[in-house]
Design an enzyme around this catalytic site. Structure first.
Site, PDB file in Angstrom:
ATOM      1  CG  ASP A  59     -65.285  14.885 -35.082  1.00  0.00           C
ATOM      2  OD1 ASP A  59     -65.052  13.925 -35.824  1.00  0.00           O
ATOM      3  OD2 ASP A  59     -65.157  14.847 -33.852  1.00  0.00           O
ATOM      4  CB  THR A  92     -63.285  10.011 -38.594  1.00  0.00           C
ATOM      5  OG1 THR A  92     -63.154  11.258 -37.951  1.00  0.00           O
ATOM      6  CG2 THR A  92     -63.757   8.983 -37.620  1.00  0.00           C
ATOM      7  CB  THR A  93     -61.042  13.699 -41.655  1.00  0.00           C
ATOM      8  OG1 THR A  93     -61.983  14.188 -40.721  1.00  0.00           O
ATOM      9  CG2 THR A  93     -61.173  14.457 -42.939  1.00  0.00           C
ATOM     10  CG  ASP A 395     -62.746  13.530 -31.241  1.00  0.00           C
ATOM     11  OD1 ASP A 395     -63.449  12.612 -30.797  1.00  0.00           O
ATOM     12  OD2 ASP A 395     -62.916  14.049 -32.348  1.00  0.00           O
TER      13      ASP A 395
END
Lengths: 539, 539
Positions: A59, A92-93, A395
């Site tokens: 994550d 996010t990545t 998530d």
């Protein structure tokens, strides 16, 4: 020597070109690190904390948090990623690698002497256009459809967990959100309690329609199991509480003292008796029905004893948040004083059970009638597995919530990025002046997502990109199939991205990239920048 | 471009890729499993471990060795966590987990060296793991049909004990069987490990250990009465003293007469109370907390025995043994609240004085194994063996199926998985073959530890299994290959299933990691462990 140096000899300054190089290289470096995590085929990182605790994660948000980044530029990007996570819970990545790629693409032009301002302008134009394109590209769907939600959640979860487990958790999170959904009311994900148990294997993670509390009855004689039970949720102190003023007793003889001892506890006992009375009334002749008192305040041993004798399960010091969830799950309402107590405030559950794991006790309240609150019970053989699932569940829940609220989904697996690239390249022609370059850099930057997906799955990135673009040019809306390396239709395969995640990524990544481009001077007074410090920004 | 190390806090280590992260991790796990390997099986040797408190452990119990070693290497820690999970779930087979996981990783290493990608190995291991567990189900050779039959239970426990206390298994197995069967509830699935107690008393030899129906408390009675038979027992969890107010109380006395009266009043009240208790036929009083001097005086006068038990867990066990309800209030107990015990006596075993609550009838819920031994270390080790035995009994109650021990089932799994691998196309067939090979480590280790030629033994085993003798294992005494079933070497299916699953999962998790980010180890002592907020019970 800059002016700042004169003011503070300890300070460091990096200017113009240097500042820009530092920023781009930090952004790229950070993106490089997170790159391997993207997508279902991304690898896992192992984080070892100072105390030696292990954490395994894919994550991006967890990584950005736990890595203790000190470099100012990287920290800035990490914070943007965290904001992304706060708003959407996912992507996010994608955010980090997109920013990195934007800067990498602009480096080319900067090297040729293009002013950063020009590129930033191009970015701005491209961003607006890309957002417009997203509006055209998104697909309106009935987002209350369970099958669709499962698809969205699956796409999100497979990037966090191994496939088999991800598919299992997908069903759980979708059902959890559907359970708590109420018509015309905003979704409150806090009504999904997440409870962890270090027990057995991760495959036994399940959805409990009801609640699981992480404490148990405090009296050995209380029943461990109750069926068809009444639930009393209350916030009534069942233990002696000291007066707020400083008080004391004076007594002369033993009898006097005994009376005081009794009187002290009489009030609490009175309350306890009322509860027992209520239990007896509602149970009537049916002695087999369970009665459970869940109290936010304490219950002292004497009251516990009284309750136990009346065959009532008493749980004390329940968490505040669980009080709200309890009434939503079991029905009834929470009371603050015994005077309000009527049979109507009682909730109902088919089965209440206590389970003991080592020294920890868990109480399961299951089989409730019309739950608007539920629990995801995460099991796992060790702490790092549980943590990993916990992050993923969070998530996943967000993904389902986003989709329900948006009412739109976007075809995933790199399909959007490829389509947006082609659209921007067309758009580039209409832009006049040097801002063209910025638009082009932006368009190329977007391709990092399908590119990385391909790389992480062990395919040739360039080949895949060309394949995808060709298909798109022919009017086929395709994404990348990570198993075969061939283009596939994400709509058929059920790979959907969340609309607001993409929107947020486009927004924030371009803003951050622009900001970093426009920095011309980095000043830091006092401490050294980066590692080692001596050479500071000159790296 | 900046590397990650430039962005993180000083002292943080970042390891990337196959060579730096993966192979190092595998190396550490391999080394670690080599440590415990020599302790496996009946001929496994003991280890001497001195832990950080300088306490000495002499044991061949893998769980203990690992617990006391305080492993810091992150990957090796994952093995330890897996072993701990096995310990808490099944209570036996910890060494199996570590050895198997270590071997699986060793096999993976050779696969990596010939150029396979970790993801291919993972895919193969996952398939093979599933296949192995499926096959294991079909290898059941024995089923315990009656968990209350001492002889049959003893038969099944022997294998477990012979790997812990070789030579004593014929002594310990019947004792454990007896102790467990005594306390086995009507529904055997609810068997609670906690009800079989172990009390260690220094002196004599292990062969002088015995099983008691009832409970042994390692402290003498308070008063002078040391032996009571056929006694009614009252248990006071709050101590035996005159009630006190929660609010501060002050005795207000103005003259000497009042002082005298006050004392007299107290004495009278106490006498009345003790008299009442004696009238109720109570012969033994048990207190969970203090016993006032005054109370002791009257208890002596009424010829009653009084025992103080400061630990509330011990107190609860006594309640279970004698069937009493703990009283929270100071008052004469009712007949239902009293417990009964056939003999309560203070005995001197070795140089320790103990109070024994013995039930000659059928109604004790607790049984105790009194372990004797010449040194603490021996007794500790015997206790650990007994713990494992009792846990296996519990597992037996849940799933009474057994597979052939002494390496027989492992060789059969190796054979079958290998055949399965032959039929698989694609690169993962190599991984499946190596997975199968990893299982050879079990008979190999057994043979090595027994001083036999491992290669010869393994090939003999394969030969026998090829002929269809699926239950042929290694007889470590003769070095011959023979039918494990007829020799009575039986392993519990549950233990094995769990061990294989955990070992496979751990190996796969280690293989999945491609980057490690380690914070600088925090200095100073570790923070104290936080218990649950509302820890402990009041009884």
């Amino acid at each position: 020597m800059s002016a700042l140096k004169m003011l503070n000899s300890q300070s460091e300054v990096s200017r113009r070109g240097q500042a820009l190089i530092m920023n781009t290289s930090a952004a790229r470096g950070f993106a490089e690190v997170l790159k391997t995590n993207l997508g279902p085929k991304g690898t896992i990182k192992m984080l070892v904390s100072g105390a030696g605790d292990i954490r395994l994660t894919k994550d991006g948000n967890v990584l950005a948090h736990e890595m203790q980044i000190q470099h100012p530029t990287a920290a800035l990007i990490a914070r943007t990623a965290t904001a992304q996570d706060d708003i959407t819970g996912d992507g996010t990545t994608t955010m980090v690698i997109t920013i990195g790629e934007f800067l990498r693409q602009s480096e080319r032009y900067l090297g040729e002497g293009v002013h950063p301002r020009v590129i930033a302008e191009g970015f701005e134009l491209a961003k607006v256009r890309a957002l417009q394109f997203l509006e055209e590209y998104k697909v309106q769907k009935d987002t209350t459809d369970r099958a669709l939600l499962v698809d969205v959640a699956r796409a999100s979860l497979r990037t966090k967990l191994e496939q088999e487990l991800a598919d299992q958790i997908t069903e759980i999170v979708v059902d959890a959100v559907l359970t708590i959904r109420r018509e015309k009311q905003p979704l409150d994900l806090f009504m999904v309690e997440i409870m962890t148990m270090p027990h057995r294997t991760a495959n036994e993670t399940r959805l409990v329609r009801g609640l699981v509390l992480d404490h148990g009855a405090r009296h050995p004689d209380m029943p461990k199991k109750a069926t068809n039970a009444f639930i009393l949720t209350c916030n009534v102190s069942l233990e002696f509480e000291k007066t707020e003023v400083n008080s004391g007793f004076y007594y002369r003889s033993h009898e006097e003292r005994q009376k005081m001892v009794d009187a002290e506890h009489a009030l609490v006992e009175e309350r306890c008796k009322k509860i027992i009375e209520l239990a007896n009334t509602v149970r009537g002749n049916d002695k087999n029905r369970g009665f459970i008192v869940i109290n936010q305040k304490g219950i002292d041993p004497i009251c516990l004893d009284m309750l136990a004798k009346a065959n009532i399960i008493g749980l004390r010091r329940a968490k505040r948040r669980n009080m709200e969830r309890l009434t939503l799950a079991c029905g009834g309402s929470a009371i603050n004083s015994v005077e309000d107590m009527t049979p109507e405030v009682l909730g109902h559950a088919d089965e209440v059970q206590e389970q003991v794991l080592g020294e920890e006790k868990y109480t399961f309240i299951e089989g409730v009638k019309n739950p608007f609150s539920c629990t995801i019970l995460i099991k796992g053989p060790n702490k790092y597995t549980i943590e990993q699932i916990k992050d993923a569940v969070r998530d996943g829940l967000r993904a389902v919530k986003n989709t329900i609220e948006d009412g739109f989904v976007v075809p995933g697996a790199g399909a959007f990025q490829t389509a947006a690239y082609l659209d921007l390249m067309k758009f580039k022609e209409t832009v006049s002046g040097r801002a063209k370059l910025g638009v082009e850099a932006f368009a190329n930057g977007l391709l990092i997502v399908p590119k990385t997906l391909a790389e992480n799955s062990g395919f040739d990135a360039t080949e895949i990109l060309i394949k995808l673009q060709d298909e798109h040019k022919q009017g086929h809306n395709v994404g990348l199939d990570l198993v075969t390396g061939e283009p596939m239709d994400p709509q058929d395969e059920g790979v959907w991205d969340q609309y607001r995640v993409l929107k947020q990524v486009l927004q924030s990544s371009s803003v951050v990239a622009e900001q970093l481009l426009l920095v011309d001077e980095v000043m830091k007074a006092g401490k050294n920048m980066g590692r080692g410090g001596q050479e500071g920004p000159e790296q | 471009m900046l590397g990650l190390n430039d962005m993180l806090k000083e002292g943080t280590k970042h390891l990337v890729g196959k060579d730096e992260a993966l192979l190092k991790n595998i190396e550490a796990c391999k080394k670690f499993s080599e440590i415990t390997r020599t302790s496996f099986g009946p001929n496994g040797r003991n280890k001497m471990v001195v832990n950080h408190l300088e306490k000495l452990f002499v044991t061949n119990d893998a769980a203990t060795i690992m617990k006391e070693l305080d492993v810091v290497h992150a990957a090796a820690r994952m093995l330890v966590l897996a072993a701990q999970m096995q310990e808490s779930e099944v209570g036996d087979g910890t060494n199996l987990v570590v050895i198997l996981a270590g071997e699986l990783l060793k096999q993976a290493e050779s696969l990596l060296q010939i150029g396979l990608h970790p993801s291919e190995i993972i895919a193969g291991y996952e398939k093979a793991g599933k296949k192995a567990l499926e096959d294991l189900e079909t290898l059941v050779v024995h089923k315990l049909d009656d968990v209350r039959d001492e002889a049959k239970v003893t038969h099944c426990l022997k294998t477990v004990l012979s790997s812990k206390q070789y030579g004593y298994e014929d002594l310990l197995a019947p004792m454990i069987a007896k102790a467990c069967i005594q306390v086995c509830p009507k529904n055997a699935k609810n068997f609670n490990v906690d009800n079989v107690r172990v009390t260690k008393i220094l002196g004599m030899g292990v062969s002088d250990s015995q099983v008691l129906k009832g409970f042994v408390l390692p402290r003498p009675a308070e008063g002078t009465i040391k032996h009571v038979t056929d006694a009614k027992i009252a248990v006071f969890s709050a101590g035996i003293d005159i009630g006190k107010t929660e609010t501060k109380g002050t005795v207000k006395i103005t003259n000497a007469e009042e002082l005298l009266n006050f004392n007299k009043g107290e004495e009278k009240a106490m006498e009345e109370f003790i008299h009442g208790v004696a009238e109720a036929g109570v012969k033994v009083l048990v207190s969970g907390s203090t016993i006032s001097e005054l109370a002791l005086h009257y208890i002596e006068r009424y010829n009653m025995m009084v025992v103080k038990i400061p630990s509330k867990f011990q107190l609860r066990r006594v309640c279970k043994t004698v069937g009493a309800t703990p009283l929270v209030k100071f008052g004469v107990p009712t007949a239902e609240e009293l417990g009964h015990c056939d003999v309560v006596t203070v005995e001197e075993i070795g140089s320790t004085r103990v109070t024994i609550f013995r039930q000659d009838g059928e109604d004790s819920q607790v049984s105790t194994i009194v372990v004797r031994g010449s040194t603490d270390n021996i007794m500790d080790d015997v206790e650990r063996a007994i713990d494992d035995g009792v846990n296996v009994y519990k597992a037996m109650c849940r799933d009474p199926r057994f597979v052939a021990g002494a390496g027989a089932s492992e060789v059969e799994i190796a054979r079958r998985v290998s055949t399965f691998g032959d039929g698989v196309s694609g690169l993962d067939q190599y991984a499946i073959q190596h997975f199968a090979q990893a299982f050879e480590i079990i008979p190999r280790t057994l043979a090595e530890n027994a001083g036999l030629q491992a290669n010869k033994v393994v090939s003999n085993l394969y030969a026998a299994h090829q002929k269809g003798h699926a239950d042929f294992g290694l007889n470590v005494e003769t070095g011959e290959v023979a039918s494990s079933t007829s020799l009575g070497f039986l392993d519990l299916l549950g233990t094995k299933t769990y061990a294989i699953r955990l070992a496979t999962n751990t190996a796969i998790t280690v293989l999945r990691v491609d980057q490690i980010i380690m914070s600088k180890p925090a200095g100073g002592p570790k923070p104290p462990k936080q218990g649950p907020m509302d820890g402990g019970d009041d009884f």
